[in-house]
Scaffold this motif. Structure first.
Motif, PDB file in Angstrom:
ATOM      1  N   MET A 146      26.855 -77.085 -58.747  1.00  0.00           N
ATOM      2  CA  MET A 146      25.883 -76.046 -59.432  1.00  0.00           C
ATOM      3  C   MET A 146      24.639 -77.439 -60.078  1.00  0.00           C
ATOM      4  N   VAL A 147      23.740 -77.150 -59.811  1.00  0.00           N
ATOM      5  CA  VAL A 147      22.548 -77.921 -59.836  1.00  0.00           C
ATOM      6  C   VAL A 147      21.800 -77.134 -61.076  1.00  0.00           C
ATOM      7  N   GLU A 148      21.526 -78.666 -62.217  1.00  0.00           N
ATOM      8  CA  GLU A 148      21.106 -77.851 -63.001  1.00  0.00           C
ATOM      9  C   GLU A 148      20.037 -78.885 -64.253  1.00  0.00           C
ATOM     10  N   PRO A 149      19.146 -78.562 -63.616  1.00  0.00           N
ATOM     11  CA  PRO A 149      17.978 -80.251 -64.934  1.00  0.00           C
ATOM     12  C   PRO A 149      18.746 -80.050 -66.493  1.00  0.00           C
ATOM     13  N   VAL A 150      18.224 -81.153 -67.076  1.00  0.00           N
ATOM     14  CA  VAL A 150      18.207 -80.973 -68.340  1.00  0.00           C
ATOM     15  C   VAL A 150      17.752 -81.353 -69.174  1.00  0.00           C
ATOM     16  N   ARG A 151      17.885 -80.096 -70.200  1.00  0.00           N
ATOM     17  CA  ARG A 151      16.572 -80.055 -71.362  1.00  0.00           C
ATOM     18  C   ARG A 151      15.939 -81.111 -71.888  1.00  0.00           C
ATOM     19  N   PRO A 152      14.816 -81.002 -72.096  1.00  0.00           N
ATOM     20  CA  PRO A 152      14.303 -81.838 -72.845  1.00  0.00           C
ATOM     21  C   PRO A 152      14.561 -82.254 -74.020  1.00  0.00           C
ATOM     22  N   ARG A 153      15.145 -83.549 -74.278  1.00  0.00           N
ATOM     23  CA  ARG A 153      15.343 -82.629 -76.090  1.00  0.00           C
ATOM     24  C   ARG A 153      14.467 -82.380 -77.134  1.00  0.00           C
ATOM     25  N   ALA A 154      15.420 -82.284 -77.668  1.00  0.00           N
ATOM     26  CA  ALA A 154      14.127 -81.091 -78.960  1.00  0.00           C
ATOM     27  C   ALA A 154      12.769 -81.610 -79.074  1.00  0.00           C
ATOM     28  N   ALA A 155      11.712 -81.295 -79.726  1.00  0.00           N
ATOM     29  CA  ALA A 155      10.433 -81.635 -79.981  1.00  0.00           C
ATOM     30  C   ALA A 155      11.010 -81.398 -81.456  1.00  0.00           C
ATOM     31  N   PRO A 156      10.458 -82.028 -82.203  1.00  0.00           N
ATOM     32  CA  PRO A 156      10.258 -82.395 -83.404  1.00  0.00           C
ATOM     33  C   PRO A 156       9.316 -81.561 -83.914  1.00  0.00           C
ATOM     34  N   LEU A 157      10.141 -80.658 -84.928  1.00  0.00           N
ATOM     35  CA  LEU A 157       8.531 -79.719 -85.989  1.00  0.00           C
ATOM     36  C   LEU A 157       8.888 -79.706 -86.962  1.00  0.00           C
ATOM     37  N   TRP A 158       7.316 -80.610 -87.945  1.00  0.00           N
ATOM     38  CA  TRP A 158       8.145 -80.179 -89.467  1.00  0.00           C
ATOM     39  C   TRP A 158       6.846 -78.892 -89.661  1.00  0.00           C
ATOM     40  N   ILE A 159       7.381 -78.012 -90.892  1.00  0.00           N
ATOM     41  CA  ILE A 159       7.179 -76.768 -91.675  1.00  0.00           C
ATOM     42  C   ILE A 159       6.529 -77.736 -92.777  1.00  0.00           C
ATOM     43  N   TRP A 160       5.595 -77.611 -93.268  1.00  0.00           N
ATOM     44  CA  TRP A 160       5.048 -77.883 -94.241  1.00  0.00           C
ATOM     45  C   TRP A 160       4.537 -76.697 -95.685  1.00  0.00           C
ATOM     46  N   GLY A 161       5.960 -76.067 -96.595  1.00  0.00           N
ATOM     47  CA  GLY A 161       5.796 -75.618 -97.175  1.00  0.00           C
ATOM     48  C   GLY A 161       6.501 -74.590 -96.856  1.00  0.00           C
TER      49      GLY A 161
END
Length: 314
Positions: A146-161
């Motif tokens: 079984m071959v799978e690429p590793v998911r990149p680290r989650a991108a930081p997302l800021w919600i203001w409000g």
């Protein structure tokens, strides 16, 4: 689809022993694609491989699994009584902290699932492409591996409000593995009693000063209760730097903001990096509609670079 190593780490840290179930191959009609995965532990599960009866049976088997790795085949009609006329091959793997440690630092996770430790030539070639050219393979079962690429680290997302739109955005974006959500507002009382799992809440009386704590590679969504506060956050973010920034508002509001930001010393080209309004206007102004449109745009932007490096399945 990719191996979400962060999600497995988080589940193992919380539950100790977790079985990851992934669709390894499909034949004919199937409810989910190759690479779709779920995590199963004694008292629960997350993710989905689809199919209702198929998922129920796979989760039951995962909780009872005693071997480290299992490959199984399921004919969806005869075995499960499902309308899909095809079949799926499924890899189920038991993970704990020790096994996870063997996967650190990899861009591609390739492992035998039917016995035999000699890496097939086809697998070696895909690993070489990933290493030398950055071509990540699609998830696939190759000669018992079984071959799978590793998911990149989650991108930081800021919600203001944390008003109606902020709450809709947090609820929509939090379950997505692509993003790591931080949610900021001027006081703890402005947040709902129940915050979506995985969201970091950050109350701060002076929100613009909080911008200094955001990673410069973060995405930002500005949806506060105050136009003055929105403007101050745009000003602070333009000074700080960001990967992307969206602002709720109308064309009239944005025209006024552009003039004020120019007066504050920002170049028009930098100001133009802020998207206003967020969402998809054709979907309407309901908070959930704004959240759906915004999430769609973010996902397209997030996934486009990865698609350029996706390898072939041949």
């Amino acid at each position: 689809m990719s191996f979400d190593l962060d999600a497995v780490h988080a589940a193992v840290a919380q539950y100790g022993r977790v079985t990851r179930v992934v669709i390894a191959a499909t034949h004919g009609s199937a409810p989910r694609e190759v690479g779709a995965a779920m995590l199963v532990w004694d008292e629960g599960q997350s993710g989905t491989v689809g199919g209702g009866a198929l998922e129920y049976e796979l989760a039951r088997a995962a909780r009872a699994q005693v071997v480290p790795t299992c490959l199984s085949r399921h004919a969806l009609g005869p075995d499960m009584g499902q309308c899909c006329g095809g079949a799926v091959e499924v890899v189920s793997e038991v993970y704990d902290a020790a096994r996870l440690a063997t996967l650190e630092g990899r861009d591609v996770i390739a492992r035998p699932v039917t016995g035999g430790d000699d890496t097939p030539l086809a697998v070696r070639r895909r690993l070489a492409r990933a290493r030398d050219r950055g071509e990540l393979p699609a998830p696939q079962l190759i000669e018992g591996w079984m071959v799978e690429p590793v998911r990149p680290r989650a991108a930081p997302l800021w919600i203001w409000g944390a008003g109606h739109v902020g709450r809709a955005l947090a609820a929509t974006l939090a379950p997505l593995p692509d993003f790591r959500v931080t949610w900021a507002d001027t006081g703890a009382a402005r947040f709902p009693a129940v915050v979506p799992d995985g969201v970091t809440v950050w109350p701060a009386p002076n929100l613009p000063t909080l911008v200094a704590h955001a990673p410069r590679e973060a995405q930002h969504l500005i949806v506060t209760y105050s136009h003055a506060l929105d403007l101050a956050l745009c000003h602070a973010l333009l000074q700080h730097g960001f990967a992307g920034c969206g602002l709720i508002g109308s064309a009239t509001k944005w025209a006024r903001f552009r003039k004020r930001l120019v007066a504050l010393g920002h170049a028009p080209a930098e100001i133009a990096r802020i998207d206003c309004p967020i969402g998809e206007p054709s979907l309407g102004k309901h908070p959930q509609a704004i959240a759906v449109g915004t999430a769609t745009a973010l996902l397209k932007r997030q996934q486009t670079p990865a698609a350029r490096h996706q390898g072939t399945t041949a």
